[in-house]
Design an enzyme around this catalytic site. Structure first.
Site, PDB file in Angstrom:
ATOM      1  N   THR A   1       0.846  -1.194   0.000  1.00 50.64           N
ATOM      2  CA  THR A   1       0.000   0.000   0.000  1.00 50.64           C
ATOM      3  C   THR A   1       0.881   1.243   0.000  1.00 50.64           C
ATOM      4  OG1 THR A   1      -0.162   0.162   2.416  1.00 50.64           O
ATOM      5  CG2 THR A   1      -1.801  -1.221   1.288  1.00 50.64           C
TER       6      THR A   1
ATOM      7  N   SER B   1       4.863   6.212  -4.401  1.00 54.55           N
ATOM      8  CA  SER B   1       5.856   7.247  -4.114  1.00 54.55           C
ATOM      9  C   SER B   1       6.604   6.880  -2.840  1.00 54.55           C
ATOM     10  CB  SER B   1       5.188   8.625  -3.944  1.00 54.55           C
ATOM     11  OG  SER B   1       4.329   8.619  -2.807  1.00 54.55           O
ATOM     12  N   GLY B   2       7.676   7.628  -2.571  1.00 50.57           N
ATOM     13  CA  GLY B   2       8.387   7.499  -1.309  1.00 50.57           C
ATOM     14  C   GLY B   2       8.939   6.110  -1.037  1.00 50.57           C
TER      15      GLY B   2
ATOM     16  N   TYR C   1      -0.883  11.480  14.780  1.00 49.34           N
ATOM     17  CA  TYR C   1       0.002  10.619  13.995  1.00 49.34           C
ATOM     18  C   TYR C   1       0.738   9.635  14.909  1.00 49.34           C
ATOM     19  CZ  TYR C   1       3.843   9.201  10.947  1.00 49.34           C
ATOM     20  OH  TYR C   1       4.747   8.463  10.224  1.00 49.34           O
TER      21      TYR C   1
END
Length: 282
Positions: free
Chosen positions: A9, A13-14, A166
């Site tokens: 998932t 990107s990254g 977070y």
């Protein structure tokens, strides 16, 4: 990793993209899950640039929607008869509270609930695939989390702090790993969590407040995305961790989680609450 199938998932990107590249380079069939078709196709092209014979696939999913997560699981099982690695990599951090279409706080929904549901939906396939692995990307930010979030998972009380929420979601990732490990006992499936390092990606740049500027200021001191993906790839593929389960890793080494992340009662409380919110069995 030849003949093995991996689902990642947040892979467009990254560190998700670099993890996909690393596993494809070892011969795995890698399914990239992302929500934007344009970015998805660009990610496939980027991996093929350096791994020309890469076996890749793209599946679209919006992890802020539980219906989309269920569809991803259905689409995957319709196309693939095995799953050797589920890398729950996607992550979100925002500085203003947002609510998903399901009515959940967006960070908690994306970083934890989506992966809890996806893993649940794919669990029987993982078990049927033999010595498969579930890898959950957490963070040292979990140390900023507090078990109090279990009584307010939607961050509705006490003012909204993006970093705190977070941190709570990353704490949830480790508690989820612990709870999953218990439920996998007697099977060949393992699960571990990790801190990728502080990585130079676009992560956090979609914020609107001070967080965006802090990310920009600290960028020169961060790891490359290749370095950030290293532990994810290690946990997904290395024979050194075959049979290892329920542990937390930093730099491909076992590390100690916070005391809160080792709380057995909190582990079970989160599992039951997550099962209730996602509508799956406990």
């Amino acid at each position: 990793m030849r003949e093995k199938v991996c689902l990642i998932t947040g892979a467009t990107s990254g560190i998700g993209l670099e993890s996909a590249r690393g596993l494809a380079g070892q011969g795995a069939t890698v399914v990239l899950a992302g929500r934007d078709p344009g970015r998805g196709e660009a990610a496939l092209a980027e991996i093929r640039r350096t791994v020309p014979d890469a076996k890749l696939d793209l599946m679209l999913a919006d992890l802020t929607s539980l219906a989309s997560v269920r569809k991803l699981a259905e689409d995957f099982q319709r196309k693939y008869s095995r799953l050797d690695v589920l890398l729950n990599n996607a992550g979100l951090i925002i500085d203003r509270r947002k609510v998903t279409p399901d009515g959940f706080e967006a960070t908690f929904a994306t970083n934890h609930l989506a992966h809890f549901l996806l893993t649940h939906q794919l669990l029987e396939l993982l078990k049927a695939s033999g010595a498969s692995r579930v890898v959950n990307v957490s963070s040292e930010a979990h140390r900023m989390g507090s078990l109090g979030f279990l009584d307010d998972p939607q961050a509705e009380r006490g003012g909204y702090s993006g970093m705190r929420v977070y941190g709570n979601s990353k704490l949830a990732n480790i508690l989820f790993t612990r709870g999953l490990k218990r439920r996998l006992e007697g099977t060949k499936v393992t699960t571990n969590s990790l801190h990728p390092g502080v990585v130079r990606t676009g992560f956090g740049l979609n914020s609107e407040g001070i967080l965006k500027y802090l990310v920009k200021l600290s960028s020169p001191f961060m790891l490359t995305v290749e370095g950030g993906a290293r532990t994810s790839v290690y946990l997904a593929s290395s024979p050194e961790v075959e049979g290892v389960s329920g542990r937390y890793f930093i730099k491909s080494k076992v590390a100690r989680e916070s005391r809160a992340a080792q709380d057995d009662a909190a582990t079970e409380k989160l599992w039951q609450k997550s099962a209730e919110l996602t509508g799956v069995g406990s």
